[in-house]
Design an enzyme around this catalytic site. Structure first.
Site, mmCIF file in Angstrom:
data_model
loop_
_atom_site.group_PDB
_atom_site.id
_atom_site.type_symbol
_atom_site.label_atom_id
_atom_site.label_comp_id
_atom_site.label_asym_id
_atom_site.label_seq_id
_atom_site.Cartn_x
_atom_site.Cartn_y
_atom_site.Cartn_z
ATOM 1 N N SER A 60 0.784 -1.238 0.000
ATOM 2 C CA SER A 60 0.000 0.000 0.000
ATOM 3 C C SER A 60 0.815 1.287 0.000
ATOM 4 O O SER A 60 0.239 2.356 -0.214
ATOM 5 C CB SER A 60 -0.947 0.023 1.197
ATOM 6 O OG SER A 60 -2.136 -0.613 0.844
ATOM 7 N N LYS A 63 0.384 3.334 -2.988
ATOM 8 C CA LYS A 63 -0.764 4.246 -3.154
ATOM 9 C C LYS A 63 -0.317 5.708 -3.105
ATOM 10 O O LYS A 63 -0.937 6.581 -3.707
ATOM 11 C CB LYS A 63 -1.815 3.975 -2.067
ATOM 12 C CG LYS A 63 -2.468 2.598 -2.202
ATOM 13 C CD LYS A 63 -3.300 2.258 -0.974
ATOM 14 C CE LYS A 63 -3.947 0.882 -1.100
ATOM 15 N NZ LYS A 63 -4.631 0.454 0.144
ATOM 16 N N TYR A 188 -3.145 -2.339 -10.481
ATOM 17 C CA TYR A 188 -3.136 -2.207 -9.020
ATOM 18 C C TYR A 188 -2.318 -3.332 -8.369
ATOM 19 O O TYR A 188 -1.474 -3.083 -7.505
ATOM 20 C CB TYR A 188 -4.580 -2.189 -8.486
ATOM 21 C CG TYR A 188 -4.635 -2.173 -6.979
ATOM 22 C CD1 TYR A 188 -4.351 -1.008 -6.269
ATOM 23 C CD2 TYR A 188 -4.932 -3.333 -6.254
ATOM 24 C CE1 TYR A 188 -4.353 -1.002 -4.880
ATOM 25 C CE2 TYR A 188 -4.948 -3.328 -4.874
ATOM 26 C CZ TYR A 188 -4.660 -2.160 -4.197
ATOM 27 O OH TYR A 188 -4.660 -2.156 -2.821
ATOM 28 N N TYR A 240 -4.097 3.139 8.270
ATOM 29 C CA TYR A 240 -5.334 2.366 8.401
ATOM 30 C C TYR A 240 -6.205 2.929 9.542
ATOM 31 O O TYR A 240 -6.246 4.137 9.731
ATOM 32 C CB TYR A 240 -5.016 0.874 8.597
ATOM 33 C CG TYR A 240 -4.082 0.314 7.544
ATOM 34 C CD1 TYR A 240 -4.508 0.199 6.218
ATOM 35 C CD2 TYR A 240 -2.797 -0.088 7.851
ATOM 36 C CE1 TYR A 240 -3.664 -0.314 5.236
ATOM 37 C CE2 TYR A 240 -1.950 -0.605 6.875
ATOM 38 C CZ TYR A 240 -2.390 -0.710 5.570
ATOM 39 O OH TYR A 240 -1.557 -1.202 4.608
ATOM 40 N N VAL A 258 1.174 -3.548 3.794
ATOM 41 C CA VAL A 258 1.177 -4.850 4.467
ATOM 42 C C VAL A 258 2.427 -5.683 4.157
ATOM 43 O O VAL A 258 2.600 -6.760 4.705
ATOM 44 C CB VAL A 258 -0.100 -5.681 4.176
ATOM 45 C CG1 VAL A 258 -1.333 -4.985 4.725
ATOM 46 C CG2 VAL A 258 -0.242 -6.011 2.701
HETATM 47 N N1 GLU Z 1 -2.112 -5.559 -2.192
HETATM 48 C C1 GLU Z 1 -2.710 -5.359 -0.907
HETATM 49 C C2 GLU Z 1 -4.201 -5.362 -1.036
HETATM 50 O O1 GLU Z 1 -4.696 -4.728 -1.907
HETATM 51 C C3 GLU Z 1 -2.242 -4.079 -0.317
HETATM 52 C C4 GLU Z 1 -2.833 -3.828 1.021
HETATM 53 C C5 GLU Z 1 -2.043 -2.930 1.885
HETATM 54 O O2 GLU Z 1 -0.813 -2.899 1.855
HETATM 55 O O3 GLU Z 1 -2.706 -2.204 2.649
HETATM 56 O O4 GLU Z 1 -4.894 -6.011 -0.298
#
Ligand code: GLU
Length: 306
Positions: A60, A63, A188, A240, A258
């Protein structure tokens, strides 16, 4: 501050977490790793310790990069029309709050629905796929030409990404997804499967901390407004459901993934990259956040301090 001592102090925290296992390829990662890279943007000094050179999946934290790239390509107003800047109070893969509040657009760019929508805004250009563009931009803003796609992790995400698939179809059903579902999800999942180090993330943080200018070259990579917007969203939604907790404890805009990575941008001071794969129940690196808290206190980085 001695970074090796700081790592030792936080090491036991690893036992409080668990590596992500909902993406099977991540479950194989050794939890006993903790690394940090600090980039002091005012004095152009760097320091590192522990597993700072280990490559891990960005997940993430990507992002942040796609958000910045979308803002650079489309302008902030266009991106702001697509996603909000509010916390959801729900886990990162939720769609619940859109249902409850009858929103058509995701509440922020860092929950999965928001990030998937941002990714869908990036269209093929000059024969370059959206992912090719994101990879190129990642290498540039992280000053790391060695960032590559980990195909095992990508395949693992593809196989197990039904929650993300459902989010993409939900956005499509609402008429807000900008690209087709297959291309959007391919991009993604691939962006999440890029392999970075603490140093790559510290460089990303350094650009954000330095008003969008790469401290290593003096080149402006992103606009002031892109850097400011993104740091604000990192501060309010980067960790989060625990974003508020750590805004108070650490006080530095931070985004986690994650894969166990953390990127922080202490405005006009430091870019920080941290890695430790054992996560708390919210999805944040446990030892990584303990280390970040310690570093923030020692270096007096809390942006609300004055
Ligand atoms: N590829 C993971 C998902 O989309 C990333 C989640 C994350 O790092 O928060 O579930």
């Amino acid at each position: 501050m001695n970074l090796n001592d700081a790592i030792q102090e936080c090491w036991r925290k690893i036992d409080e977490g668990q590596v992500a296992n909902y993406i099977p390829a991540l479950a194989n990662v050794d939890p006993y790793q903790l690394g940090i890279y600090l980039f002091d943007v005012t004095n152009d000094k760097k320091a590192e310790a522990g597993a700072s050179q280990v490559r891990f999946a960005i997940e993430s934290v990507s992002k942040v990069i796609t958000l910045l790239y979308a803002i650079e390509r489309l302008g902030l107003a266009a991106v702001e029309a697509e996603v909000g800047t509010r916390q959801t109070g729900f886990p990162f893969d939720t769609v619940l709050n859109m249902e409850i509040t009858k929103e058509t657009h995701p509440l922020n760019a860092f929950i999965n629905s928001g990030a998937i929508l941002i990714t869908s805004l990036i269209e093929e250009q000059d024969g370059q796929s959206p992912f090719d563009q994101i990879l190129k931009f990642s290498r540039k803003i992280c000053n790391d030409p060695q960032i590559t796609l980990n195909n095992d992790i990508y395949q693992s995400e593809l196989r197990t990404g039904d929650m993300n698939r459902s989010l993409a179809y939900y956005l499509k059903a609402k008429g807000v997804l900008n690209n087709d579902v297959a291309t959007t999800l391919e991009t993604y999942f691939k962006q999440c499967s890029m392999m970075v180090t603490c140093r790559s993330l510290a460089n990303l943080g350094a650009v954000l901390a330095n008003d969008g200018i790469a401290p290593w070259s003096g080149e402006r990579i992103i606009s002031t407004e892109a850097a400011t917007y993104t740091k604000s969203v990192m501060m309010t939604t980067g960790l989060y459901t625990e974003s508020g907790t750590y805004s108070v404890k650490i006080g530095v805009p931070t985004k986690s993934g994650v894969g166990g990575g953390l990127v922080s941008a202490a405005p006009s001071h430091y870019g920080i990259g941290i890695f430790s794969p054992a996560l708390d129940s919210a999805g944040n690196s446990v030892a990584g956040l303990a280390l970040l808290e310690l570093v923030s206190k020692k270096l007096k980085l809390d942006i609300f301090r004055y």
